[in-house]
Design a protein around this motif. Structure first.
Motif, PDB file in Angstrom:
ATOM      1  N   ARG A 730       0.823  -1.205   0.000  1.00 31.35           N
ATOM      2  CA  ARG A 730       0.000   0.000   0.000  1.00 31.35           C
ATOM      3  C   ARG A 730       0.860   1.260   0.000  1.00 31.35           C
ATOM      4  O   ARG A 730       0.494   2.269  -0.582  1.00 31.35           O
ATOM      5  CB  ARG A 730      -0.919   0.019   1.227  1.00 31.35           C
ATOM      6  N   ALA A 731       1.996   1.203   0.694  1.00 36.47           N
ATOM      7  CA  ALA A 731       2.855   2.382   0.805  1.00 36.47           C
ATOM      8  C   ALA A 731       3.715   2.603  -0.436  1.00 36.47           C
ATOM      9  O   ALA A 731       4.409   3.617  -0.524  1.00 36.47           O
ATOM     10  CB  ALA A 731       3.749   2.247   2.034  1.00 36.47           C
ATOM     11  N   GLY A 732       3.707   1.676  -1.374  1.00 35.37           N
ATOM     12  CA  GLY A 732       4.477   1.842  -2.602  1.00 35.37           C
ATOM     13  C   GLY A 732       5.933   1.460  -2.489  1.00 35.37           C
ATOM     14  O   GLY A 732       6.752   1.834  -3.345  1.00 35.37           O
ATOM     15  N   LEU A 733       6.317   0.707  -1.448  1.00 37.38           N
ATOM     16  CA  LEU A 733       7.708   0.268  -1.305  1.00 37.38           C
ATOM     17  C   LEU A 733       8.034  -0.793  -2.344  1.00 37.38           C
ATOM     18  O   LEU A 733       7.155  -1.547  -2.775  1.00 37.38           O
ATOM     19  CB  LEU A 733       7.941  -0.285   0.111  1.00 37.38           C
ATOM     20  N   LYS A 734       9.282  -0.848  -2.739  1.00 38.96           N
ATOM     21  CA  LYS A 734       9.712  -1.799  -3.777  1.00 38.96           C
ATOM     22  C   LYS A 734      10.421  -3.017  -3.194  1.00 38.96           C
ATOM     23  O   LYS A 734      10.455  -4.076  -3.818  1.00 38.96           O
ATOM     24  CB  LYS A 734      10.653  -1.099  -4.776  1.00 38.96           C
ATOM     25  N   THR A 735      11.037  -2.836  -2.022  1.00 38.06           N
ATOM     26  CA  THR A 735      11.805  -3.920  -1.400  1.00 38.06           C
ATOM     27  C   THR A 735      11.467  -3.977   0.082  1.00 38.06           C
ATOM     28  O   THR A 735      11.374  -2.933   0.742  1.00 38.06           O
ATOM     29  CB  THR A 735      13.323  -3.694  -1.565  1.00 38.06           C
ATOM     30  N   ILE A 736      11.282  -5.189   0.589  1.00 30.94           N
ATOM     31  CA  ILE A 736      11.109  -5.346   2.042  1.00 30.94           C
ATOM     32  C   ILE A 736      12.120  -6.367   2.548  1.00 30.94           C
ATOM     33  O   ILE A 736      12.434  -7.347   1.865  1.00 30.94           O
ATOM     34  CB  ILE A 736       9.677  -5.778   2.426  1.00 30.94           C
ATOM     35  N   LEU A 737      12.661  -6.085   3.710  1.00 33.44           N
ATOM     36  CA  LEU A 737      13.640  -6.958   4.348  1.00 33.44           C
ATOM     37  C   LEU A 737      12.966  -7.703   5.494  1.00 33.44           C
ATOM     38  O   LEU A 737      12.403  -7.088   6.402  1.00 33.44           O
ATOM     39  CB  LEU A 737      14.814  -6.128   4.876  1.00 33.44           C
ATOM     40  N   LEU A 738      13.031  -9.034   5.425  1.00 37.59           N
ATOM     41  CA  LEU A 738      12.420  -9.882   6.454  1.00 37.59           C
ATOM     42  C   LEU A 738      13.491 -10.773   7.070  1.00 37.59           C
ATOM     43  O   LEU A 738      14.465 -11.139   6.403  1.00 37.59           O
ATOM     44  CB  LEU A 738      11.325 -10.763   5.846  1.00 37.59           C
ATOM     45  N   PRO A 739      13.314 -11.175   8.350  1.00 40.31           N
ATOM     46  CA  PRO A 739      14.258 -12.113   8.977  1.00 40.31           C
ATOM     47  C   PRO A 739      14.294 -13.441   8.217  1.00 40.31           C
ATOM     48  O   PRO A 739      13.278 -13.912   7.702  1.00 40.31           O
ATOM     49  CB  PRO A 739      13.704 -12.290  10.391  1.00 40.31           C
ATOM     50  N   LYS A 740      15.458 -14.048   8.156  1.00 40.44           N
ATOM     51  CA  LYS A 740      15.644 -15.320   7.470  1.00 40.44           C
ATOM     52  C   LYS A 740      14.715 -16.402   8.035  1.00 40.44           C
ATOM     53  O   LYS A 740      14.178 -17.234   7.290  1.00 40.44           O
ATOM     54  CB  LYS A 740      17.107 -15.753   7.630  1.00 40.44           C
ATOM     55  N   ASP A 741      14.482 -16.355   9.354  1.00 47.60           N
ATOM     56  CA  ASP A 741      13.649 -17.374   9.994  1.00 47.60           C
ATOM     57  C   ASP A 741      12.177 -17.248   9.631  1.00 47.60           C
ATOM     58  O   ASP A 741      11.382 -18.118   9.976  1.00 47.60           O
ATOM     59  CB  ASP A 741      13.811 -17.308  11.514  1.00 47.60           C
ATOM     60  N   ASN A 742      11.789 -16.173   8.959  1.00 43.09           N
ATOM     61  CA  ASN A 742      10.402 -16.007   8.533  1.00 43.09           C
ATOM     62  C   ASN A 742      10.164 -16.510   7.112  1.00 43.09           C
ATOM     63  O   ASN A 742       9.099 -16.254   6.531  1.00 43.09           O
ATOM     64  CB  ASN A 742       9.976 -14.539   8.615  1.00 43.09           C
ATOM     65  N   GLU A 743      11.117 -17.272   6.575  1.00 43.97           N
ATOM     66  CA  GLU A 743      10.962 -17.774   5.204  1.00 43.97           C
ATOM     67  C   GLU A 743       9.712 -18.646   5.071  1.00 43.97           C
ATOM     68  O   GLU A 743       9.043 -18.644   4.031  1.00 43.97           O
ATOM     69  CB  GLU A 743      12.217 -18.560   4.816  1.00 43.97           C
ATOM     70  N   LYS A 744       9.388 -19.348   6.131  1.00 41.05           N
ATOM     71  CA  LYS A 744       8.205 -20.238   6.095  1.00 41.05           C
ATOM     72  C   LYS A 744       6.905 -19.465   5.939  1.00 41.05           C
ATOM     73  O   LYS A 744       5.876 -20.026   5.539  1.00 41.05           O
ATOM     74  CB  LYS A 744       8.162 -21.061   7.380  1.00 41.05           C
ATOM     75  N   ASP A 745       6.907 -18.154   6.271  1.00 43.64           N
ATOM     76  CA  ASP A 745       5.689 -17.354   6.216  1.00 43.64           C
ATOM     77  C   ASP A 745       5.473 -16.687   4.866  1.00 43.64           C
ATOM     78  O   ASP A 745       4.435 -16.039   4.673  1.00 43.64           O
ATOM     79  CB  ASP A 745       5.723 -16.270   7.308  1.00 43.64           C
ATOM     80  N   LEU A 746       6.421 -16.846   3.939  1.00 44.15           N
ATOM     81  CA  LEU A 746       6.299 -16.149   2.657  1.00 44.15           C
ATOM     82  C   LEU A 746       5.109 -16.645   1.847  1.00 44.15           C
ATOM     83  O   LEU A 746       4.512 -15.889   1.082  1.00 44.15           O
ATOM     84  CB  LEU A 746       7.594 -16.321   1.838  1.00 44.15           C
ATOM     85  N   GLU A 747       4.746 -17.925   2.015  1.00 46.01           N
ATOM     86  CA  GLU A 747       3.625 -18.451   1.236  1.00 46.01           C
ATOM     87  C   GLU A 747       2.297 -17.820   1.635  1.00 46.01           C
ATOM     88  O   GLU A 747       1.319 -17.887   0.894  1.00 46.01           O
ATOM     89  CB  GLU A 747       3.539 -19.966   1.404  1.00 46.01           C
TER      90      GLU A 747
END
Length: 778
Positions: A730-747
């Motif tokens: 919504r904010a128009g960001l192009k890149t977001i940085l997430l913790p490596k351990d949250n890879e399971k939540d990408l789906e």
């Protein structure tokens, strides 16, 4: 100084529990304590004299001097007899009063040093004492006549006593007084004082007896009136039967009896209903209990004890219904269909309770309604917001005025069946206080192992809730008590993307608002680009509730235009939208217009869904003070201090002056200070803003980040990944940085968002710096 009749002497002691012996009295005493028995045996070998003193506390087994009244009675043991039950019975005669000067507790028995007492000389004349004696005698005879517990022979014997002191002691021994009151008379050495105390006691006892007689007479009259009314009611019933008149209470009772028989209740409930009906038949119509019993019987016969609807267990039909009512929510629909499929195979609802969690306006309540429609079941909704009284769940006991069943039983009664879809709305909004904890009462309702015998305080008999399909909703699952949450399976509804909102508005919201406002697609059209602008610039929410309000606002403006004859057809375009809704209320996108130093964009999770969070850092010459502002909670303050400590420790590695903390004041601010902010996900954002301010490197405007930081620079996992990704979109960001351990939540992130936003997984702050900060040479 009390007068003595002879020198002080030492004799055995017999402590009395619940008894007191006056001088001149002859009575039997049962002795059970070993020391007391040995004391009796000793006095029988000596001069047969013993001191009788009453205990203050009857529970004390080994009394000391402080546990005994200090004035006792010196007595003569006339006879001792061993009883078959092991106790010893003695016959004693009270001789005179005596005071205890010293008590010795030997292994054999108690021994006391006493001073015998005689009556003190009174200040009053003989004639005054004689008058007082006569008054006491008159009151005693009146008391004896009223109580009917004292024989005429006793009254005659007492009347013949000439000595005033002996006269007072004898009367006191025949009164049913507590030991404390008798002891007051024993302590009174002056004869006139003893008689005066006795006169006060007799006056009070006479008043109590008179009051008891008045109460007894009233009760007798009431019983006679009740018996008379019962006889007349029976006569009236017989007359009504002879006349064939079934009106009045007789006909009402017959109607209730028929309803009970037709209600098909469980056997134990029917027996209870018949018992209450028999009571109802006996109770007078004017009695308050009459309406209480009638209301209770009405609840029993109206509750659905066996009525059920037949489930329409067609998975294909259920899927069509869910798709008709809701756009998107694929994961939620899939879980509901799985639940229904298991029910179709097992013909049982045993399993976890579904709890739909998510921000307001995402369709939790309407989804529960769709499930009921798909199953062809009755739908019941119970709002738990603000419920703080356990009785609202379990009901009030019938002893209270205005008692009613709890909301669970009321909902079942309203549905008319045993197997509705029962929605417990806003389960996270319950409270608890001195009236009880309603969440604990819900444990029995939602537990499949217990709810087949749910106990409502009003109904009192067990009610079967095992056929009910319970669905709960909550905005924030963390606010639900842990024991209650353990009985539920949470399904998160994070919110809708812009694409989903546009489809929902076109296919669901706009047709509904057109119908409500008497409009059609012919006389009101909203262009697609105008609809997108409404979504972007006039609403900011996870759900679609405010979007529906804006569409209703457009419909009202259009209706007025058409009714006043200005236009016959209204077409809303980008150019005409502001004329209808005014200037845009929101700014689409929170992304900075330029790369900046000391300002980083974080991603946050709130009760209303995901949101972006700007964190700013400013530096000034000073003494190394760290200032935190922006209405931050304890967790965010700790995150800021952890980031500050990491930067101090690794200043050389980061290219920062090692002594910056000694001569630089640092101010960390999170804008919109009136809004409380807290949560364990702002650590790396604060760290990047600090590093940017201290090194002069700019933060890339199109990068948003979330994650907690440790003192070693590790990035820890967070929650609300889907919501945060949607807020970044919504904010128009192009890149977001997430913790490596949250890879399971990408789906969980919608595919439409993953296609437009680059997601980078990081495990250490060094990786975050590479993505977030611009080229140091730039």
């Amino acid at each position: 100084m009390m007068p003595k009749t002879e020198t002080s002497q030492k004799i055995p002691l017999l402590p009395l529990r619940g008894a007191l012996v006056f001088p001149g009295m002859v009575l039997h005493l049962d002795v059970g304590r070993d020391k007391s028995v040995r004391a009796i045996e000793q006095v029988m070998e000596d001069d047969q004299r013993i001191l009788l003193a009453s205990q203050i506390d009857l529970a004390v087994e080994e009394p000391e001097k402080k546990d005994l009244y200090q004035t006792g009675t010196l007595a003569y043991v006339k006879q001792m007899l061993k009883m078959p039950n092991g106790t010893t019975r003695i016959l004693v005669e009270g001789l005179q009063r005596a005071t205890i000067n010293e008590l010795t507790n030997s292994d054999e028995y108690y021994e006391v040093k006493i001073e015998p007492l005689t009556a003190e000389i009174s200040n009053q004349s003989d004639s005054e004492i004689t008058a007082l004696k006569r008054m006491v005698n008159d009151h005693f005879e009146q008391y004896a006549k009223a109580s009917s517990k004292i024989s005429d022979e006793t009254i005659q014997a007492i009347r013949a006593i000439n000595d005033p002191g002996h006269f007072a002691d004898t009367i006191a021994s025949h009164l049913p007084l507590k030991i404390e009151r008798k002891q007051e008379i024993l302590d009174a050495l002056q004869v006139d004082g003893r008689l005066q105390k006795l006169l006060d006691i007799l006056t009070n006892e006479k008043e109590v007896l008179d009051l008891e007689q008045k109460i007894g007479q009233r009760v007798k009259k009431s019983m006679e009136r009740t018996q008379k009314e019962y006889y007349l009611r029976e006569q009236m019933k017989a007359i009504q039967n002879e006349l064939g008149d079934k009106e009045g209470k007789g006909g009402e009772i017959e109607t209730l009896r028929t309803q009970i028989e037709e209600a098909n209740m469980p056997e134990n409930v029917e027996q209870k209903a018949q018992k209450e009906l028999a009571r109802y038949e006996r109770v007078p119509t004017a009695s308050a209990e009459n309406s209480v019993i009638r209301t209770y019987l009405d609840w029993l016969v109206s509750l659905p004890w066996h009525e059920k609807t037949t489930d329409h267990l067609d998975i294909a039909n259920a899927e069509n219904v869910l798709d008709e009512d809701h756009y998107g929510l694929e994961k939620v629909k899939e879980r509901v269909l799985e639940h229904l499929a298991v029910q179709q195979l097992t013909q049982s609802l045993q399993g976890p309770i579904i709890c739909l969690t998510g921000p307001p306006g995402v369709g939790k309540t309407s989804l529960a309604k769709s499930v009921a429609r798909a199953l062809d079941r009755e739908f019941v909704r119970m709002s738990l917001g603000g419920v703080r009284d356990e009785a609202e769940i379990r009901g009030h006991r019938r002893t209270y005025v205005g008692a009613l069943p709890g909301k669970i039983i009321q909902g079942m009664n309203n549905s008319g069946v045993m197997n509705p879809v029962f929605l417990l709305d806003e389960v996270d909004k319950m409270a608890n206080d001195f009236r009880g904890d309603p969440s604990s009462a819900l444990l029995e309702v939602l537990d499949p192992e217990q709810n087949h015998e749910f106990s409502d305080h009003y109904i009192e008999e067990p009610y079967d809730l095992s056929n009910v399909m319970f669905i709960t909703t909550a905005n924030n699952a963390s606010m639900i008590p842990a024991p209650l949450l353990d009985r539920m399976e949470t399904i998160s509804i994070a919110g809708y993307t812009e694409i989903e909102k546009k489809a929902i508005a076109t296919n669901y919201l706009l047709p509904k608002q057109l119908e409500r406002h008497g409009l059609t697609k012919t006389n009101l059209q909203i262009k697609e680009d105008a609809l997108v602008k409404v979504i972007r610039y006039y609403t900011r929410e996870a759900g679609v509730r405010n979007l529906e309000r804006q569409l209703a606002n457009i419909c009202r403006k259009a209706a007025k235009t058409i009714v006043t004859g200005e236009k016959k057809k209204v077409i809303v375009t980008l150019n005409t939208l502001e004329d209808m809704l005014g200037k845009p209320r929101m700014r689409y996108g929170q992304m900075e217009e330029n790369d900046q130093v000391g300002a980083a964009t974080g991603l946050a999770y709130t009760n209303a869904g995901g949101d972006t969070l700007s964190i700013e850092v400013s530096l000034a010459k000073g003494k190394g003070e760290l200032t935190l502002t922006g209405h931050l909670g304890d967790v965010m303050k700790e995150s800021a201090r952890a980031a500050f400590s990491y930067i101090r420790t690794n200043a050389e590695h980061l290219g920062i002056d090692e002594h910056f903390h000694e001569n630089t004041d640092i101010h960390i601010h999170v804008p919109e200070g009136a809004t409380p902010k807290d949560g364990p996900s702002a650590g790396i954002t604060i760290a990047i803003a600090l590093i940017s301010a201290l090194t002069g490197r700019v933060v890339r405007k199109e990068v948003g980040m979330t994650g907690e930081i440790t003192l070693r620079g590790r990035v820890l996992p967070i929650g609300g990944v889907k919501e945060k990704a949607m807020s970044a979109h919504r904010a128009g960001l192009k890149t977001i940085l997430l913790p490596k351990d949250n890879e399971k939540d990408l789906e969980d992130i919608p595919e439409s968002i993953r296609e437009t936003i680059s997601i980078s997984l990081v495990s250490h702050l060094d990786e975050v710096i590479q993505y977030a900060l611009g080229d140091p040479s730039a």
